[in-house]
Design a protein around this motif. Structure first.
Motif: not given
Lengths: 357, 357
Positions: A1-11, A18-35
């Motif tokens: 969750m550190n990565r999500v926190n770092a994103l929301t801190q900035n965004a 007040d919301g972030f939609l992630i749709s790039n497959e590598h970005n999803m992997l980066y934030f969730t650990g799941c393909p």
């Protein structure tokens, strides 16, 4: 969750989304650990969720860390489902990492009047371009596996062998040592085709005296590596040696210049000037390098036009080359970590124009 | 040029466009025969041209058939350069296959007031989904190479071997026979992970009694293949046999139903009903199949929601599966050509739940 926190801190805190939609497959992997996810929605107020089709639903439930897992059922439209959720969360200003024009238009239409949509992919790249210790561990391993592949290239390249046979031996060695796959299509380009930087790998037989550009990468736990060596099948000619020495010198000078806060275009210029001074400037037809991570081409860019500065934790390639049409090409490349002191090479420190005897 | 002519016949004569911008990498390969291009512009009046950065310029000059090759110089902006050319050709209605939202917006802005821009990717898919004889030849070869890989899977899978070791042996065999690379990430998913349709390939050791899903594909001259077999390391249990027989029967029934003009969703329904009748319907969590060609997932789609009809020259997968969480999964898949009479299998006609003794 550190990565999500770092994103929301900035965004959210800095940029007012007040919301972030992630749709790039590598970005999803980066934030969730799941393909295998369809997208991920991170609201300022509400639960983070990933959306997934039934084919990958069970895997996402097992592997997506710290996210609710929402099934996109048969017959449901993902964009409509998302728009509903965005409205339910009362998101007024939604950042999105990237979308095709078609999906962007559809989503914007669904949200019209209630939510503003804005591309903010750079906010994710600000995070992804600086690798954390966990990522560096995986990238070191990817570098080691790539090195194992290159060791085999030096063993098997000789006159009479086909390019794809060499590729097969390299990939087999990387797999034997535990790699997850290739980071990109293996290049074993020999003879005149070595003058094409992306010359691929064909059924051509390598001939005595051919320059052979070997550009390979192993993937480990989704992280990639990138390495090139150029060698001669048989005895190198004087001209081959001269060009090789120029490229190798340019590469080493650029490597020595890598340090935090350096302008990326200056590192490119160090290599480019070395090659220009030797009279081959016009034959160095690409930038010096690029970031590597979950993808094989990432920010920062090391080229004459780059506006990037190197930062501690960047992982980049250093890969000058000289390509002479009708004669052949030479490229030497390593993947390196930008560190406080000297840069750290992830691919091995062995350089030779000659295959093993 | 037949492919370009077929496109312009439809887009220009039927639909009233007077220019087509191709920017999807596979579409460019389809029309030009050359990889590594930035985009291709086909005007109704004027010369067809590909645009390419310096890194791939020489290769494009050597390989792009029937297109002018234009260099995008350092410092030049591709979208601006394109917009200028579109205006010079006096194109009023420009079709484009696909663009990111960012590029679409930029191009539309540059062209504002002079040229209308419209997404028309489906016009390219109308062509690409019907393979010509040249393409079928390459796809047959890709299927043969995939079959060689699967043969090895049956030889090497046994208790005690790691998943990635199996993947290494399969890929090595495909390379030895001349393949250009893998069509997608090799799946060797064993035990409980076999219940994830995209379970990947890890360092897990295959254990006695594990179901092992092997989903592989070779690429040959850019064309791909796709094949799955499921086998048991050791002696299959009665339950494993029962589920395998259901899936195999569903696959064969669907294969027998493949014919020109059939609704794709009906082929899916044939397999789905077989699995439902056996009581496992809810565990068949994906569509029956998809088109294959330059990409591994293409139109047409064979699924319950599909609006496609099969046509002579389509190449599609037939791949039902049953996935039981905590137990394991079974999938059987072949790539087949839709032909006038019976469909033609490109992957081999060998099916067994048991590895070689």
């Amino acid at each position: 969750m550190n990565r999500v926190n770092a994103l929301t801190q900035n965004a959210f805190e800095q940029k007012g989304f007040d919301g972030f939609l992630i749709s790039n497959e590598h970005n999803m992997l980066y934030f969730t650990g799941c393909p295998g996810l369809a997208c991920a929605l991170i609201p300022k107020t509400g639960a983070n969720a990933v959306y997934v089709y039934s084919v990958n639903y069970e895997q996402a439930k097992a592997e997506a860390e710290c996210f609710e897992v929402k099934l996109v059922k048969r017959g449901e439209n993902l964009i409509e489902k998302l728009a509903k959720q965005v409205k339910a969360f009362k998101i007024r200003k939604l950042a999105v990492d990237e979308l095709s024009h078609e999906n962007y238009r559809n989503l914007a239409k669904q949200l019209r009047g209630e939510t503003r949509l804005k591309l903010q992919g750079d906010l994710v790249w600000e995070l992804r371009r600086v690798k954390d210790e966990e990522e560096l561990k995986l990238m070191r391993k990817a570098g080691e596996l790539t090195t194992e592949g290159m060791r085999v290239a030096y063993e098997v390249i000789k006159p009479g062998v086909k390019e794809f046979e060499v590729a097969g031996e390299i990939e087999y060695a990387m797999r034997k040592h535990g790699c997850w796959g290739t980071a990109f299509e293996t290049i074993v380009a020999s003879g005149v085709r070595s003058a094409f930087p992306h010359g691929g790998c064909t059924d051509k037989t390598i001939r005595d005296g051919d320059l052979v550009v070997v550009d390979i990468g192993a993937t480990y736990c989704h992280y990639r590596s990138d390495m090139t060596r150029t060698l001669v099948a048989g005895k190198p000619s004087e001209k081959q040696k001269r060009i090789y020495d120029i490229v190798r010198l340019a590469q080493d000078k650029a490597f020595q210049a890598v340090k935090p806060n350096a302008k990326a275009k200056i590192i490119d210029a160090v290599a480019r000037k070395t090659i220009e001074d030797a009279g081959y400037g016009e034959y160095f037809v690409h930038g010096l390098g690029h970031g590597v991570g979950l993808e094989v081409h990432e920010p920062p860019t090391l080229g004459p036009e780059s506006k990037d500065r190197l930062m501690i934790g960047n992982v980049v390639t250093i890969e000058p080359g000289v390509y002479l049409i009708g004669f052949g090409g030479v490229r030497v490349e390593d993947t390196v970590i930008v560190r406080k002191g000297k840069a750290e090479k992830l691919t091995n420190d062995f350089y030779s124009l000659e295959a093993e005897k």
